[in-house]
Structure formats: C-alpha cells, structure tokens
Design a protein around this motif. Structure first.
Motif, PDB file in Angstrom:
ATOM      1  N   LEU A  38       0.876  -1.160   0.000  1.00 51.99           N
ATOM      2  CA  LEU A  38       0.000   0.000   0.000  1.00 51.99           C
ATOM      3  C   LEU A  38       0.912   1.207   0.000  1.00 51.99           C
ATOM      4  O   LEU A  38       1.639   1.455   0.941  1.00 51.99           O
ATOM      5  CB  LEU A  38      -0.894  -0.009   1.241  1.00 51.99           C
ATOM      6  N   SER A  39       0.895   1.924  -1.078  1.00 49.82           N
ATOM      7  CA  SER A  39       1.862   3.018  -1.234  1.00 49.82           C
ATOM      8  C   SER A  39       1.706   4.057  -0.142  1.00 49.82           C
ATOM      9  O   SER A  39       0.617   4.295   0.375  1.00 49.82           O
ATOM     10  CB  SER A  39       1.692   3.681  -2.593  1.00 49.82           C
ATOM     11  N   LEU A  40       2.807   4.645   0.211  1.00 45.23           N
ATOM     12  CA  LEU A  40       2.812   5.706   1.204  1.00 45.23           C
ATOM     13  C   LEU A  40       1.896   6.841   0.754  1.00 45.23           C
ATOM     14  O   LEU A  40       1.196   7.449   1.569  1.00 45.23           O
ATOM     15  CB  LEU A  40       4.241   6.220   1.421  1.00 45.23           C
ATOM     16  N   GLU A  41       1.861   7.068  -0.541  1.00 37.92           N
ATOM     17  CA  GLU A  41       1.005   8.128  -1.093  1.00 37.92           C
ATOM     18  C   GLU A  41      -0.469   7.844  -0.792  1.00 37.92           C
ATOM     19  O   GLU A  41      -1.204   8.744  -0.376  1.00 37.92           O
ATOM     20  CB  GLU A  41       1.234   8.208  -2.608  1.00 37.92           C
ATOM     21  N   LEU A  42      -0.889   6.603  -0.975  1.00 37.60           N
ATOM     22  CA  LEU A  42      -2.275   6.248  -0.691  1.00 37.60           C
ATOM     23  C   LEU A  42      -2.549   6.348   0.801  1.00 37.60           C
ATOM     24  O   LEU A  42      -3.594   6.852   1.219  1.00 37.60           O
ATOM     25  CB  LEU A  42      -2.588   4.833  -1.201  1.00 37.60           C
ATOM     26  N   GLN A  43      -1.620   5.883   1.619  1.00 35.71           N
ATOM     27  CA  GLN A  43      -1.793   5.974   3.064  1.00 35.71           C
ATOM     28  C   GLN A  43      -1.941   7.422   3.504  1.00 35.71           C
ATOM     29  O   GLN A  43      -2.785   7.748   4.339  1.00 35.71           O
ATOM     30  CB  GLN A  43      -0.612   5.328   3.780  1.00 35.71           C
TER      31      GLN A  43
END
Length: 169
Positions: free
Chosen positions: A109-114
């Motif tokens: 889960l990409s840091l961007e999505l998080q």
C-alpha cells in the motif's frame, strides 16, 4: 447443537477465538489504517477484543459478531485518535506500508495512498475503511456510525472523490 457464538457466550474461549480468527486480519487492517502506527493498531484490536469478549452476551446471532466487533473497534480507534490529538503527536512517519489483503496475498500500500487516506477527516476515513477494508454496505456502516444509509453513500462518494483528487496531483 450450540452455535460458536452460543459457546462463546457460555465462556468458551476457544469459541471466541474461532469467531475472532475469522476476521482478525480485517480488524487489524482497519485499525492500522485508522491509527497509522502498528503498535497502536495492535493495542486497539486487543482492547476491542477484550471489550467484545466481556460483552459478548449482547450479540444475538453469529453473523452480527463482525459488525459488533467493528463498532467497538471503530470507537476504540476514535478514542485513541482523540487522545493523540490532545497530546499533539500523530506520527505519520510511523505509517506501516504493508498490509495483507483478504486473500492472504501481500499488497504494498503506497505511502502516497496511506497519506491520502490519512488526509481525510476522521468520519470520512472511517466510512471509507469500513467499506473498503471491512466490506460493509452503506446500511451496515450507517448502523455502526449512527448515520442513514443515504448519508453514508453520499459521504463515501465525496470521500472517494477527495482521494482521487489527492492522488491525481
């Protein structure tokens, strides 16, 4: 023959563990997405499990276990967020980047999505996570959060639109 829930209500810890085990990964993923810190998520799930175990008599049917647990867990996560807010220490650097999906395959889960999910207001984030992680429909989410299903649908739609906007930048 007594159901698993009935056995748990009679104090059978193995029956409770069986019920809990069916959804444990979903509980943890939800808490992690809400709280962003592995240890906090683990503690929230543990505290929710203890509370559900103590009050399991309130659950009427086996199929209600999941939504009851998520209600308790969502409340526990919100309480922890409020305490952290009061302490002024929400460490987004501690975001856990790997979550297991429902089929036991690991997804990054990409840091961007998080960060995009973390940017949502608490209520929006809870609705998105109850839908995406727990798989609840709008009526079920409404019951958990004390909202109408129509309100949940519109808030979910707006929240998803916000996520798309944040991620498209």
């Amino acid at each position: 023959m007594a159901s698993t829930l009935e056995k748990a209500k009679q104090g059978d810890a193995n029956a409770f563990a069986e019920l809990y085990g069916m959804y444990a990964k979903d509980f943890y993923r939800f808490a992690l997405c809400m709280l962003h810190v592995r240890e906090d998520a683990e503690d929230a799930v543990q505290d929710a499990a203890i509370s559900v175990y103590k009050h399991i008599i309130n659950i009427r049917r086996d199929e209600n276990f999941k939504s009851y647990f998520f209600t308790v867990l969502a409340n526990e996560c919100r309480a922890r967020l409020k305490r952290k807010e009061n302490e002024n220490s929400v460490p987004l650097d501690d975001v856990m980047p790997v979550l297991a999906d429902a089929s036991n395959e690991n997804l990054l889960l990409s840091l961007e999505l998080q960060q995009a999910v973390a940017s949502l207001k608490e209520e929006e984030r809870t609705i998105v996570l109850l839908s995406a992680v727990a798989g609840f429909k709008s009526g079920q989410i409404g019951t958990i959060m004390g909202l109408t299903s129509g309100s949940v649908r519109s808030k979910l739609s707006r929240s998803l639109r916000k996520l798309r906007e944040v991620l498209s930048k």
